[in-house]
Design a protein around this motif. Structure first.
Motif, PDB file in Angstrom:
ATOM      1  N   LYS A 125      15.028  -1.178 -17.210  1.00  0.00           N
ATOM      2  CA  LYS A 125      15.159  -0.258 -16.078  1.00  0.00           C
ATOM      3  C   LYS A 125      13.880   0.548 -15.934  1.00  0.00           C
ATOM      4  N   VAL A 126      13.437   0.726 -14.707  1.00  0.00           N
ATOM      5  CA  VAL A 126      12.218   1.484 -14.448  1.00  0.00           C
ATOM      6  C   VAL A 126      12.573   2.960 -14.331  1.00  0.00           C
ATOM      7  N   GLU A 127      11.976   3.761 -15.187  1.00  0.00           N
ATOM      8  CA  GLU A 127      12.190   5.204 -15.149  1.00  0.00           C
ATOM      9  C   GLU A 127      11.123   5.821 -14.257  1.00  0.00           C
ATOM     10  N   MET A 128      11.535   6.273 -13.103  1.00  0.00           N
ATOM     11  CA  MET A 128      10.606   6.794 -12.110  1.00  0.00           C
ATOM     12  C   MET A 128      10.626   8.317 -12.080  1.00  0.00           C
ATOM     13  N   PRO A 129       9.484   8.936 -11.799  1.00  0.00           N
ATOM     14  CA  PRO A 129       9.475  10.394 -11.641  1.00  0.00           C
ATOM     15  C   PRO A 129      10.200  10.783 -10.364  1.00  0.00           C
ATOM     16  N   ASP A 130      10.681  12.012 -10.319  1.00  0.00           N
ATOM     17  CA  ASP A 130      11.325  12.498  -9.098  1.00  0.00           C
ATOM     18  C   ASP A 130      10.326  12.467  -7.949  1.00  0.00           C
ATOM     19  N   GLY A 131      10.774  12.002  -6.805  1.00  0.00           N
ATOM     20  CA  GLY A 131       9.884  11.937  -5.644  1.00  0.00           C
ATOM     21  C   GLY A 131      10.368  10.905  -4.645  1.00  0.00           C
ATOM     22  N   ILE A 132       9.492  10.579  -3.692  1.00  0.00           N
ATOM     23  CA  ILE A 132       9.834   9.667  -2.598  1.00  0.00           C
ATOM     24  C   ILE A 132      10.310   8.320  -3.122  1.00  0.00           C
ATOM     25  N   MET A 133       9.578   7.775  -4.094  1.00  0.00           N
ATOM     26  CA  MET A 133       9.844   6.437  -4.608  1.00  0.00           C
ATOM     27  C   MET A 133      11.238   6.352  -5.242  1.00  0.00           C
ATOM     28  N   LYS A 134      11.537   7.294  -6.082  1.00  0.00           N
ATOM     29  CA  LYS A 134      12.828   7.300  -6.780  1.00  0.00           C
ATOM     30  C   LYS A 134      13.979   7.453  -5.792  1.00  0.00           C
ATOM     31  N   GLN A 149      13.938   6.685  -2.514  1.00  0.00           N
ATOM     32  CA  GLN A 149      14.062   5.546  -1.611  1.00  0.00           C
ATOM     33  C   GLN A 149      14.796   4.382  -2.266  1.00  0.00           C
ATOM     34  N   TRP A 150      14.512   4.149  -3.544  1.00  0.00           N
ATOM     35  CA  TRP A 150      15.129   3.011  -4.232  1.00  0.00           C
ATOM     36  C   TRP A 150      16.368   3.412  -5.039  1.00  0.00           C
ATOM     37  N   ASN A 151      16.891   4.583  -4.763  1.00  0.00           N
ATOM     38  CA  ASN A 151      18.161   5.021  -5.368  1.00  0.00           C
ATOM     39  C   ASN A 151      18.146   4.926  -6.892  1.00  0.00           C
ATOM     40  N   ASP A 152      16.956   5.101  -7.477  1.00  0.00           N
ATOM     41  CA  ASP A 152      16.807   5.043  -8.936  1.00  0.00           C
ATOM     42  C   ASP A 152      17.461   3.772  -9.499  1.00  0.00           C
ATOM     43  N   ASN A 153      17.210   2.658  -8.812  1.00  0.00           N
ATOM     44  CA  ASN A 153      17.903   1.407  -9.156  1.00  0.00           C
ATOM     45  C   ASN A 153      16.923   0.238  -9.168  1.00  0.00           C
ATOM     46  N   VAL A 154      15.803   0.419  -9.855  1.00  0.00           N
ATOM     47  CA  VAL A 154      14.768  -0.608  -9.923  1.00  0.00           C
ATOM     48  C   VAL A 154      14.651  -1.107 -11.359  1.00  0.00           C
ATOM     49  N   TYR A 155      14.534  -2.421 -11.488  1.00  0.00           N
ATOM     50  CA  TYR A 155      14.367  -3.055 -12.792  1.00  0.00           C
ATOM     51  C   TYR A 155      13.088  -3.891 -12.793  1.00  0.00           C
ATOM     52  N   ASP A 169       4.685   7.007  -3.346  1.00  0.00           N
ATOM     53  CA  ASP A 169       5.407   8.078  -4.014  1.00  0.00           C
ATOM     54  C   ASP A 169       4.906   9.411  -3.472  1.00  0.00           C
ATOM     55  N   THR A 170       5.527  10.499  -3.873  1.00  0.00           N
ATOM     56  CA  THR A 170       5.083  11.831  -3.472  1.00  0.00           C
ATOM     57  C   THR A 170       3.648  12.053  -3.969  1.00  0.00           C
ATOM     58  N   TYR A 171       2.778  12.502  -3.089  1.00  0.00           N
ATOM     59  CA  TYR A 171       1.375  12.692  -3.448  1.00  0.00           C
ATOM     60  C   TYR A 171       1.197  13.905  -4.360  1.00  0.00           C
ATOM     61  N   SER A 217       0.837  -1.201   0.000  1.00  0.00           N
ATOM     62  CA  SER A 217       0.000   0.000   0.000  1.00  0.00           C
ATOM     63  C   SER A 217       0.871   1.250   0.000  1.00  0.00           C
ATOM     64  N   ASP A 218       0.361   2.352   0.550  1.00  0.00           N
ATOM     65  CA  ASP A 218       1.098   3.622   0.525  1.00  0.00           C
ATOM     66  C   ASP A 218       2.081   3.676   1.687  1.00  0.00           C
ATOM     67  N   ALA A 219       3.155   2.913   1.557  1.00  0.00           N
ATOM     68  CA  ALA A 219       4.149   2.866   2.627  1.00  0.00           C
ATOM     69  C   ALA A 219       5.543   2.920   2.019  1.00  0.00           C
ATOM     70  N   GLN A 220       6.469   3.386   2.808  1.00  0.00           N
ATOM     71  CA  GLN A 220       7.870   3.366   2.433  1.00  0.00           C
ATOM     72  C   GLN A 220       8.540   2.173   3.099  1.00  0.00           C
ATOM     73  N   ALA A 221       9.451   1.530   2.383  1.00  0.00           N
ATOM     74  CA  ALA A 221      10.156   0.390   2.967  1.00  0.00           C
ATOM     75  C   ALA A 221      11.029   0.843   4.134  1.00  0.00           C
ATOM     76  N   LYS A 222      11.758   1.932   3.943  1.00  0.00           N
ATOM     77  CA  LYS A 222      12.539   2.519   5.031  1.00  0.00           C
ATOM     78  C   LYS A 222      11.629   3.448   5.813  1.00  0.00           C
ATOM     79  N   ASN A 223      11.458   3.157   7.077  1.00  0.00           N
ATOM     80  CA  ASN A 223      10.452   3.862   7.864  1.00  0.00           C
ATOM     81  C   ASN A 223      10.918   3.893   9.319  1.00  0.00           C
ATOM     82  N   THR A 224      10.869   5.047   9.941  1.00  0.00           N
ATOM     83  CA  THR A 224      11.242   5.165  11.348  1.00  0.00           C
ATOM     84  C   THR A 224       9.995   5.453  12.173  1.00  0.00           C
TER      85      THR A 224
END
Length: 624
Positions: free
Chosen positions: A583-592, A594-600, A440-442, A307-314
């Motif tokens: 390679k997944v081209e992600m828009p700038d935001g939380i998702m990109k 968090q995953w260091n622009d390194n998703v396939y 991702d960024t809302y 869902s709408d969650a970040q993997a890295k979370n404090t």
């Protein structure tokens, strides 16, 4: 002994009936030596240092043009960043004055109070407002005008005498604004969130309860508010799954289940006749809500992020620890202690304080600090749930020495839903291998009828099949069926399996008669297997199984795929499928970020004519 005497005072106050003129008291006020004697000097000086960094900063009104951006172009981050920044400035000054209590921060605090009266027509955010610009006479209730009211109420609670000495009548002016903007519309205007079991209910209700306790002097309105608050909480508890699963994702645990606990905590200060008394079943559900956060824990503040969650979370320890103490739950309190140790909270509390919400949560920090001796004596330890199954939420998590796996069923009308029935994640030695993109960024699209055009909400970018070229559909009818979970410990490791039928998650046009997905973690063998058994009425377009992977895949000498920086080998039935990736081209935001622009995105395509059978994907340590 001082803590014990403080608790006795609180218990004595609970036994007293509240009258219109009595003062609500939960924590010592700022003039009490508790804050100078019981809070270590290093902590006090850190709060003071943080407040000092805001001295002299102006209280500049946010331009109308920034507020209007959301209606004009869908941008919500511009206004929110400025609004949350102003509130952070204010709360840091208040905490500094509480810790020092010499009046040094009072002039800036009073200027801030005038700012909230005079320079913001509404305290919420543009995404929740019906017009392009706010008007003083239109006061809808949203999450952030509730939080602002709560923030200002706690400021009055802690510093009312000091503020009144400096500027007579200012406290009454703030109380009138809290009543006009929040208390009155919340009580008397129709509020849809009161009938729902999502985070809006408890997030707002927690702030409502605290604002009523501190500010409401009219007995009839207070009693009516208490009755309404009680009903809101009952609605939330009734509508929440028995397994405590937070369908919005772990990032919303803080504002959903944890906000329910926050209300239950402060309910002890309500009149006995107005308080909510839970039965055994309700108490078990509140316990499950709390434990959800530790069941979804992987390692090093990484969580299952469906869902709408970040993997890295404090998680915010100023609510995690009190909630764990309330439940007497060691994994929760020890996780809070682990986070505190990681961030050196007992010397530098400002780091976590600044992260405790979109802006720091004053009431929660005060609650947590009142429990500081208990926190100091708690062992720091990460939770290591070996195996859990949330029956209502249809989520399995399981771990072995080398692997952590989570898979979900559910339906596609969950709050903050992604079209992802049958989705799974896989970590190898606590490093991500198969991932969920998460939040991702809302923007304006995030909660619109175009939500499922967004990459992170689409089936095409989750670890699920695309059948006859079609993705899953949104709606409660599109769901998993016959979800079964089996687990057992064979002595040298756990074996856990989750099986579900996911064909009903797809539209009729997909022409799928059967699609059974089974995920099995074999601890003794240190392998994970995903098996899809299927039957298609006909195949008109390609049938693909998608895997979202962190890091670039490559092939070994046998044509098998290597993942996880070549530490994981994915064995594939090459006679039945072909495999490619991009390679997944992600828009700038939380998702990109968090995953260091390194998703396939791996695409496993079934060969033409393969309409009935199964495909098994086996993940193992490289070399096994």
């Amino acid at each position: 002994m001082k803590k014990f005497m403080f608790l006795l005072v609180c218990l004595a106050l609970i036994a007293l009936p509240l009258s219109a003129k009595q003062t609500f008291l939960s924590f010592p006020k700022a003039n009490d030596n508790y804050w100078r004697k019981q809070i270590p000097r290093s902590m006090r000086m850190d709060y003071i240092r943080l407040g000092r960094s805001y001295l002299g900063k102006p209280w500049t009104a946010i331009p109308d043009s920034i507020f209007a951006q959301f209606k004009h172009n869908g941008n919500r981050t511009g206004y929110e960043a400025m609004s949350f920044g102003i509130r952070k400035q204010f709360v840091c000054l208040v905490m500094a004055e509480i810790m020092e209590h010499k009046g040094r921060f009072l002039p800036a605090i009073c200027q801030g109070l005038h700012y909230f009266i005079e320079k913001e027509a509404w305290w919420g955010i543009p995404a929740h407002y019906p017009k392009a610009l706010p008007e003083r006479d239109i006061q809808p209730v949203d999450l952030f005008n509730a939080e602002t009211a709560g923030m200002l109420a706690w400021t009055l609670y802690m510093l009312d005498c000091d503020i009144e000495k400096r500027e007579k009548g200012l406290c009454d002016s703030i109380k009138r604004e809290i009543e006009r903007r929040f208390l009155y519309p919340t009580l008397y205007n129709k509020q849809g969130w009161k009938r729902n079991a999502n985070n809006w209910n408890t997030w707002i209700t927690a702030n409502w309860m605290q604002s009523v306790l501190i500010c409401e002097q009219d007995k009839a309105r207070r009693d009516a508010a208490f009755a309404d608050i009680k009903q809101c909480l009952l609605t939330f508890i009734k509508g929440y799954p028995d397994d405590g699963g937070c369908e919005e994702g772990v990032s919303y645990w803080d504002c959903a289940g944890a906000s329910l606990f926050e209300s239950l905590y402060f309910m002890q200060f309500m009149p006995k006749e107005s308080a909510l008394h839970l039965n055994d079943m309700q108490r078990e559900k509140v316990k499950a809500m709390g434990q959800f956060i530790t069941k979804m824990y992987i390692d090093d503040l990484t969580f299952v992020n469906f869902s709408d969650a970040q993997a890295k979370n404090t998680p915010n320890i100023n609510i995690l620890f009190p909630y764990g103490a309330y439940l007497n739950d060691a994994p929760m309190t020890r996780l809070a202690a682990y986070i505190g140790k990681k961030y050196d909270y007992l010397k530098h509390p400002s780091t976590l304080f600044l992260q405790s919400g979109n802006y720091p949560k004053l009431g929660r920090e005060l609650m947590f600090l009142s429990m500081l001796p208990q926190f100091e004596s708690t062992k720091a330890e990460q939770p290591k749930t070996e195996e859990a199954f949330l029956q209502n939420s249809q989520i399995m998590v399981s771990r072995s020495k080398d692997w952590f796996v989570a898979i979900k069923g559910g339906h596609n009308a969950e709050s903050h839903n992604h079209n992802d029935v049958g989705n799974f994640i896989l970590y190898h030695r606590n490093k991500p291998v198969i991932i969920d993109l998460g939040r991702d960024t809302y923007t304006a699209l995030s909660f619109s009828n175009r939500r499922f055009e967004l990459m992170n909400c689409r089936s095409s970018y989750h670890n699920v099949p695309l059948i006859n070229g079609l993705e899953q559909r949104d709606g409660k009818a599109f769901r998993a069926l016959n979800v079964e979970h089996i687990s057992g410990n064979l002595g040298d490791g756990i074996v856990a399996s989750c099986c579900m039928d996911i064909e009903k998650a797809y539209p009729k046009e997909a022409n799928v008669s059967k699609w059974t997905r089974t995920m099995t973690l074999n601890g003794p063998a240190e392998t994970v297997e995903l098996t899809d058994s299927f039957a298609l009425a006909n195949q008109q377009k390609p049938v693909e199984i998608i895997l979202m992977t962190y890091g670039e895949p490559c092939l070994d000498n046998e044509g098998m795929v290597l993942l996880g920086n070549k530490s994981v080998r994915l064995a594939l039935p090459l006679d039945r499928i072909s495999v490619s990736w991009e390679k997944v081209e992600m828009p700038d935001g939380i998702m990109k970020e968090q995953w260091n622009d390194n998703v396939y995105r791996i695409i496993i395509t079934l060969k033409d004519g393969y309409c009935n059978g199964k495909v098994a994907l086996s993940f193992c340590n490289r070399g096994i």
